[in-house]
Scaffold this motif. Structure first.
Motif, short mmCIF file in Angstrom:
data_model
loop_
_atom_site.label_atom_id
_atom_site.label_comp_id
_atom_site.label_asym_id
_atom_site.label_seq_id
_atom_site.Cartn_x
_atom_site.Cartn_y
_atom_site.Cartn_z
N HIS A 27 12.40 -33.80 -89.50
CA HIS A 27 13.68 -33.72 -88.80
C HIS A 27 14.42 -32.44 -89.18
CE1 HIS A 27 13.12 -37.86 -87.49
NE2 HIS A 27 12.85 -38.19 -88.74
N ARG A 28 13.72 -31.34 -89.13
CA ARG A 28 14.27 -30.04 -89.56
C ARG A 28 15.55 -29.67 -88.83
NH1 ARG A 28 9.72 -26.51 -91.60
NH2 ARG A 28 7.99 -27.96 -91.66
N ALA A 29 15.58 -29.86 -87.54
CA ALA A 29 16.75 -29.44 -86.76
C ALA A 29 18.00 -30.21 -87.18
CB ALA A 29 16.49 -29.63 -85.27
N ILE A 30 17.86 -31.49 -87.39
CA ILE A 30 19.00 -32.32 -87.80
C ILE A 30 19.45 -31.93 -89.21
CG2 ILE A 30 19.76 -34.67 -88.34
CD1 ILE A 30 17.73 -35.58 -86.12
N THR A 31 18.49 -31.80 -90.10
CA THR A 31 18.81 -31.45 -91.49
C THR A 31 19.50 -30.09 -91.56
OG1 THR A 31 16.91 -32.73 -92.26
CG2 THR A 31 17.83 -31.12 -93.79
N SER A 32 18.95 -29.11 -90.85
CA SER A 32 19.54 -27.77 -90.87
C SER A 32 20.93 -27.77 -90.25
CB SER A 32 18.64 -26.79 -90.11
OG SER A 32 17.41 -26.66 -90.78
N ALA A 33 21.10 -28.51 -89.17
CA ALA A 33 22.41 -28.57 -88.52
C ALA A 33 23.44 -29.24 -89.43
CB ALA A 33 22.31 -29.32 -87.19
N ALA A 34 23.05 -30.32 -90.07
CA ALA A 34 23.97 -31.01 -90.98
C ALA A 34 24.33 -30.12 -92.16
CB ALA A 34 23.36 -32.33 -91.46
N ALA A 35 23.34 -29.44 -92.71
CA ALA A 35 23.60 -28.55 -93.85
C ALA A 35 24.58 -27.44 -93.47
CB ALA A 35 22.29 -27.95 -94.35
N ALA A 36 24.40 -26.85 -92.31
CA ALA A 36 25.29 -25.77 -91.87
C ALA A 36 26.67 -26.29 -91.51
CB ALA A 36 24.67 -25.05 -90.68
N THR A 37 26.72 -27.45 -90.89
CA THR A 37 27.99 -27.99 -90.41
C THR A 37 28.87 -28.53 -91.53
OG1 THR A 37 26.87 -28.54 -88.34
CG2 THR A 37 28.98 -29.57 -88.70
N GLN A 38 28.28 -28.84 -92.67
CA GLN A 38 29.10 -29.38 -93.76
C GLN A 38 30.19 -28.41 -94.20
OE1 GLN A 38 27.37 -29.92 -97.68
NE2 GLN A 38 25.73 -28.49 -97.16
N TYR A 39 30.03 -27.14 -93.92
CA TYR A 39 31.02 -26.14 -94.32
C TYR A 39 32.19 -26.04 -93.34
CZ TYR A 39 27.32 -25.02 -97.54
OH TYR A 39 26.34 -25.11 -98.51
N THR A 40 32.02 -26.58 -92.14
CA THR A 40 33.08 -26.49 -91.14
C THR A 40 33.59 -27.85 -90.67
OG1 THR A 40 31.42 -26.34 -89.37
CG2 THR A 40 32.24 -24.26 -90.30
N SER A 41 32.92 -28.91 -91.04
CA SER A 41 33.32 -30.25 -90.60
C SER A 41 33.58 -31.14 -91.81
CB SER A 41 32.23 -30.87 -89.73
OG SER A 41 32.46 -32.25 -89.55
N ALA A 42 34.80 -31.63 -91.92
CA ALA A 42 35.13 -32.52 -93.04
C ALA A 42 34.32 -33.80 -92.97
CB ALA A 42 36.63 -32.83 -93.02
N ALA A 43 34.06 -34.32 -91.78
CA ALA A 43 33.30 -35.57 -91.64
C ALA A 43 31.86 -35.39 -92.12
CB ALA A 43 33.32 -36.03 -90.19
N VAL A 44 31.23 -34.30 -91.74
CA VAL A 44 29.86 -34.04 -92.19
C VAL A 44 29.86 -33.77 -93.69
CG1 VAL A 44 27.87 -32.50 -91.99
CG2 VAL A 44 29.10 -33.22 -89.93
N ARG A 45 30.81 -33.01 -94.17
CA ARG A 45 30.92 -32.72 -95.61
C ARG A 45 31.08 -34.02 -96.40
NH1 ARG A 45 34.06 -28.84 -95.19
NH2 ARG A 45 36.01 -29.99 -95.15
N ASP A 46 31.91 -34.94 -95.92
CA ASP A 46 32.12 -36.21 -96.61
C ASP A 46 30.84 -37.04 -96.64
OD1 ASP A 46 34.75 -35.53 -97.07
OD2 ASP A 46 35.55 -36.82 -95.47
#
Length: 146
Positions: free
Chosen positions: A46-65
């Motif tokens: 699930h590379r695309a999901i993992t990479s997207a979540a990793a990148a988005t954690q810096y701009t999205s409080a919900a993903v970061r949480d």
């Protein structure tokens, strides 16, 4: 949507991990391999999901949480495993178990992201699991394999 997908990826990896950390007394190397391997294979699938979540954690409080909650669960589990290995005399005392678990989990996280998103430097995928297991054995037991 990304939160739900990433949560599913993590749950898939966790369910494939089973009770590996409870079986360390049977075979330490195999136990850690069985605990780490599902994350390597699931995040690879699930590379695309993992990479997207990793990148988005810096701009999205919900993903970061969510990312923080997932990492905290892993740190707690690895801390408990290290403390258990120390109590049974298999691993020497050393730095606080939680500190060690935090660093090891951060290393795994960064290594998975680097390898599966094509960043450099990165450990080649075919060496990733063996490398991570060796580092865990060295850090926890004072020895490395392979």
């Amino acid at each position: 949507m990304l939160l739900a997908l990433f949560d599913r990826v993590v749950e898939e990896a966790r369910s494939n991990c089973g009770d590996a950390l409870q079986r360390l007394a049977e075979d330490e190397e195999q136990g850690w391999r069985d605990a780490i391997s599902p994350f390597c294979s699931t995040f690879s699938s699930h590379r695309a999901i993992t990479s997207a979540a990793a990148a988005t954690q810096y701009t999205s409080a919900a993903v970061r949480d969510l990312w923080s909650q997932v990492m905290e669960q892993f740190v707690v589990e690895v801390t408990e495993a290290i403390e258990s290995e120390r109590r049974r005399g298999a691993a020497p005392d050393g730095i606080p178990a939680r500190d060690l678990a935090t660093v090891l989990n951060s290393m795994v996280e960064r290594s998975l992201i680097s390898t599966f998103s094509g960043q450099t430097p990165a450990v080649p995928e075919e060496h990733l699991l063996d490398t991570l297991v060796s580092v865990f054995l060295g850090a926890i037991y004072g020895r490395a394999q392979g």
